[in-house]
Design a protein around this motif. Sequence first.
Motif, PDB file in Angstrom:
ATOM      1  N   TRP A 243      40.939  33.757  26.527  1.00 53.71           N
ATOM      2  CA  TRP A 243      41.504  33.548  27.860  1.00 53.71           C
ATOM      3  C   TRP A 243      40.897  34.555  28.822  1.00 53.71           C
ATOM      4  O   TRP A 243      40.765  35.740  28.482  1.00 53.71           O
ATOM      5  CB  TRP A 243      43.017  33.723  27.849  1.00 53.71           C
ATOM      6  N   PRO A 244      40.535  34.136  30.017  1.00 51.38           N
ATOM      7  CA  PRO A 244      40.043  35.078  31.020  1.00 51.38           C
ATOM      8  C   PRO A 244      41.163  35.985  31.514  1.00 51.38           C
ATOM      9  O   PRO A 244      42.343  35.625  31.467  1.00 51.38           O
ATOM     10  CB  PRO A 244      39.531  34.167  32.143  1.00 51.38           C
ATOM     11  N   ALA A 245      40.772  37.137  32.011  1.00 53.07           N
ATOM     12  CA  ALA A 245      41.736  38.065  32.603  1.00 53.07           C
ATOM     13  C   ALA A 245      41.890  37.780  34.084  1.00 53.07           C
ATOM     14  O   ALA A 245      40.967  37.261  34.733  1.00 53.07           O
ATOM     15  CB  ALA A 245      41.271  39.500  32.400  1.00 53.07           C
ATOM     16  N   GLN A 246      43.035  38.122  34.641  1.00 51.97           N
ATOM     17  CA  GLN A 246      43.257  37.921  36.071  1.00 51.97           C
ATOM     18  C   GLN A 246      42.281  38.750  36.893  1.00 51.97           C
ATOM     19  O   GLN A 246      41.964  38.392  38.022  1.00 51.97           O
ATOM     20  CB  GLN A 246      44.693  38.304  36.429  1.00 51.97           C
ATOM     21  N   TRP A 247      41.810  39.853  36.306  1.00 54.73           N
ATOM     22  CA  TRP A 247      40.913  40.737  37.047  1.00 54.73           C
ATOM     23  C   TRP A 247      39.435  40.452  36.760  1.00 54.73           C
ATOM     24  O   TRP A 247      38.578  41.235  37.163  1.00 54.73           O
ATOM     25  CB  TRP A 247      41.198  42.208  36.704  1.00 54.73           C
TER      26      TRP A 247
ATOM     27  N   GLU B 254      35.911  34.070  35.093  1.00 55.57           N
ATOM     28  CA  GLU B 254      36.083  32.995  34.132  1.00 55.57           C
ATOM     29  C   GLU B 254      35.688  33.368  32.711  1.00 55.57           C
ATOM     30  O   GLU B 254      35.879  32.573  31.788  1.00 55.57           O
ATOM     31  CB  GLU B 254      35.265  31.775  34.578  1.00 55.57           C
ATOM     32  N   ILE B 255      35.132  34.545  32.499  1.00 54.54           N
ATOM     33  CA  ILE B 255      34.703  34.959  31.163  1.00 54.54           C
ATOM     34  C   ILE B 255      35.914  35.435  30.364  1.00 54.54           C
ATOM     35  O   ILE B 255      36.742  36.202  30.862  1.00 54.54           O
ATOM     36  CB  ILE B 255      33.646  36.069  31.253  1.00 54.54           C
ATOM     37  N   ALA B 256      36.019  34.984  29.132  1.00 54.77           N
ATOM     38  CA  ALA B 256      37.173  35.343  28.293  1.00 54.77           C
ATOM     39  C   ALA B 256      37.229  36.850  28.063  1.00 54.77           C
ATOM     40  O   ALA B 256      36.202  37.522  27.910  1.00 54.77           O
ATOM     41  CB  ALA B 256      37.102  34.603  26.967  1.00 54.77           C
ATOM     42  N   SER B 257      38.437  37.363  28.019  1.00 59.41           N
ATOM     43  CA  SER B 257      38.695  38.802  27.875  1.00 59.41           C
ATOM     44  C   SER B 257      39.431  39.080  26.573  1.00 59.41           C
ATOM     45  O   SER B 257      40.357  38.349  26.202  1.00 59.41           O
ATOM     46  CB  SER B 257      39.545  39.281  29.060  1.00 59.41           C
ATOM     47  N   ILE B 258      39.044  40.130  25.893  1.00 59.11           N
ATOM     48  CA  ILE B 258      39.730  40.546  24.667  1.00 59.11           C
ATOM     49  C   ILE B 258      41.166  40.930  24.985  1.00 59.11           C
ATOM     50  O   ILE B 258      42.109  40.506  24.310  1.00 59.11           O
ATOM     51  CB  ILE B 258      38.969  41.720  24.016  1.00 59.11           C
TER      52      ILE B 258
ATOM     53  N   GLU C 204      34.870  44.806  25.929  1.00 60.71           N
ATOM     54  CA  GLU C 204      34.846  43.687  26.870  1.00 60.71           C
ATOM     55  C   GLU C 204      33.412  43.370  27.298  1.00 60.71           C
ATOM     56  O   GLU C 204      32.505  44.203  27.185  1.00 60.71           O
ATOM     57  CB  GLU C 204      35.683  44.004  28.115  1.00 60.71           C
ATOM     58  N   ASP C 205      33.229  42.153  27.814  1.00 61.11           N
ATOM     59  CA  ASP C 205      31.929  41.738  28.320  1.00 61.11           C
ATOM     60  C   ASP C 205      31.469  42.691  29.420  1.00 61.11           C
ATOM     61  O   ASP C 205      32.273  43.176  30.228  1.00 61.11           O
ATOM     62  CB  ASP C 205      32.046  40.314  28.876  1.00 61.11           C
ATOM     63  N   ALA C 206      30.161  42.944  29.450  1.00 59.08           N
ATOM     64  CA  ALA C 206      29.605  43.907  30.409  1.00 59.08           C
ATOM     65  C   ALA C 206      29.873  43.505  31.856  1.00 59.08           C
ATOM     66  O   ALA C 206      29.900  44.361  32.748  1.00 59.08           O
ATOM     67  CB  ALA C 206      28.108  44.060  30.181  1.00 59.08           C
ATOM     68  N   SER C 207      30.102  42.226  32.096  1.00 60.87           N
ATOM     69  CA  SER C 207      30.373  41.777  33.465  1.00 60.87           C
ATOM     70  C   SER C 207      31.683  42.328  34.012  1.00 60.87           C
ATOM     71  O   SER C 207      31.926  42.284  35.221  1.00 60.87           O
ATOM     72  CB  SER C 207      30.399  40.245  33.513  1.00 60.87           C
ATOM     73  N   TYR C 208      32.533  42.842  33.137  1.00 59.36           N
ATOM     74  CA  TYR C 208      33.812  43.412  33.560  1.00 59.36           C
ATOM     75  C   TYR C 208      33.715  44.895  33.943  1.00 59.36           C
ATOM     76  O   TYR C 208      34.735  45.530  34.213  1.00 59.36           O
ATOM     77  CB  TYR C 208      34.837  43.279  32.434  1.00 59.36           C
ATOM     78  N   ALA C 209      32.530  45.442  33.956  1.00 56.89           N
ATOM     79  CA  ALA C 209      32.368  46.883  34.143  1.00 56.89           C
ATOM     80  C   ALA C 209      33.012  47.396  35.425  1.00 56.89           C
ATOM     81  O   ALA C 209      33.529  48.527  35.457  1.00 56.89           O
ATOM     82  CB  ALA C 209      30.884  47.244  34.116  1.00 56.89           C
ATOM     83  N   HIS C 210      32.992  46.594  36.483  1.00 56.33           N
ATOM     84  CA  HIS C 210      33.499  47.077  37.779  1.00 56.33           C
ATOM     85  C   HIS C 210      34.874  46.517  38.130  1.00 56.33           C
ATOM     86  O   HIS C 210      35.434  46.866  39.176  1.00 56.33           O
ATOM     87  CB  HIS C 210      32.500  46.716  38.887  1.00 56.33           C
ATOM     88  N   THR C 211      35.437  45.672  37.268  1.00 56.34           N
ATOM     89  CA  THR C 211      36.728  45.059  37.593  1.00 56.34           C
ATOM     90  C   THR C 211      37.817  45.366  36.576  1.00 56.34           C
ATOM     91  O   THR C 211      39.003  45.270  36.907  1.00 56.34           O
ATOM     92  CB  THR C 211      36.586  43.536  37.711  1.00 56.34           C
ATOM     93  N   ALA C 212      37.443  45.707  35.367  1.00 58.46           N
ATOM     94  CA  ALA C 212      38.435  45.926  34.308  1.00 58.46           C
ATOM     95  C   ALA C 212      39.233  47.191  34.554  1.00 58.46           C
ATOM     96  O   ALA C 212      38.709  48.180  35.084  1.00 58.46           O
ATOM     97  CB  ALA C 212      37.749  46.008  32.950  1.00 58.46           C
TER      98      ALA C 212
END
Length: 275
Positions: free
Chosen positions: A50-54, A57-61, A101-109
């Motif tokens: 499931w993707p995270a709200q932050w 669309e990429i699924a989040s652990i 987490e996916d590297a694309s989350y680096a600035h939003t996680a």
Amino acid sequence: MVDMDAAIGFVVARGDQVDRARLSYLRNGTPAPDDAIARTEMGQAPDGGWPAQWGGEIASIDATCFRLAELDDLGALGRPAGRKALDWLAGRQRPDGTWEEDASYAHTAPPWARPGDPEARLHLTALAAYWLIIGGGQASAESGHFDPRLGGAYAGVARSAAQAIAGSLRPDGSWPSYLITGALGAAVLHRQDMFYESARMQLILADRLPKLSPGDTAFLAATLSRAGVPGNDHLPQAARQRLGETQRTDGGWPSDDGDAFDVHTTLLAIRATRS
């Protein structure tokens, strides 16, 4: 002592349909309505997470484990959506036994899920391993045969994760991550029969318990209970006692994440204290 009637009343009064369905399953094992399960499964990505709200669309652990926890409270962890999510989670394990987490989350996680951060890596490792162990054991039971491997259907993944967690411990038994990471890690190690390492972590948690927030206390108690740590052990007993001391007069417990999550925290407390 926890006022269970008041806690139940709080969830009934403040919770939504899914919250009340979780309450019914936790209290009586009542099967959840299909629409409540469908709401919880909504938004699952094609790959199983499931993707995270932050995070787009990429699924989040982190987000996937949160959904798995909700499905578990509905008795729906073994449904196709849950099984697909667990398979996705297992497939995301890194060669060293950890998760990130996916590297694309680096600035939003948020900090606890930020890629490249070692504290977040250990937290996500303990979190993912915990749900794979819980889900793997349930999958074995539902298949109609006993799987003797620790971790059930995800035995190898669970073992390498437990070794990564144990290998991160400092000489005094502490760990280089968040406090709640210790609750998850201690539960994982307990389920992997690494009792000495789990006990070392539990000693640290017991020492910190008097200063834990009600939300963290509920999480700790529910995590240990669901993992099968004996309820008469010192830490589970002390955590339940602190839950009794921190329950509000309205029957609920406050969440560290704001009022919107008070019902979720209260459901964690109910899970931790049910017989």
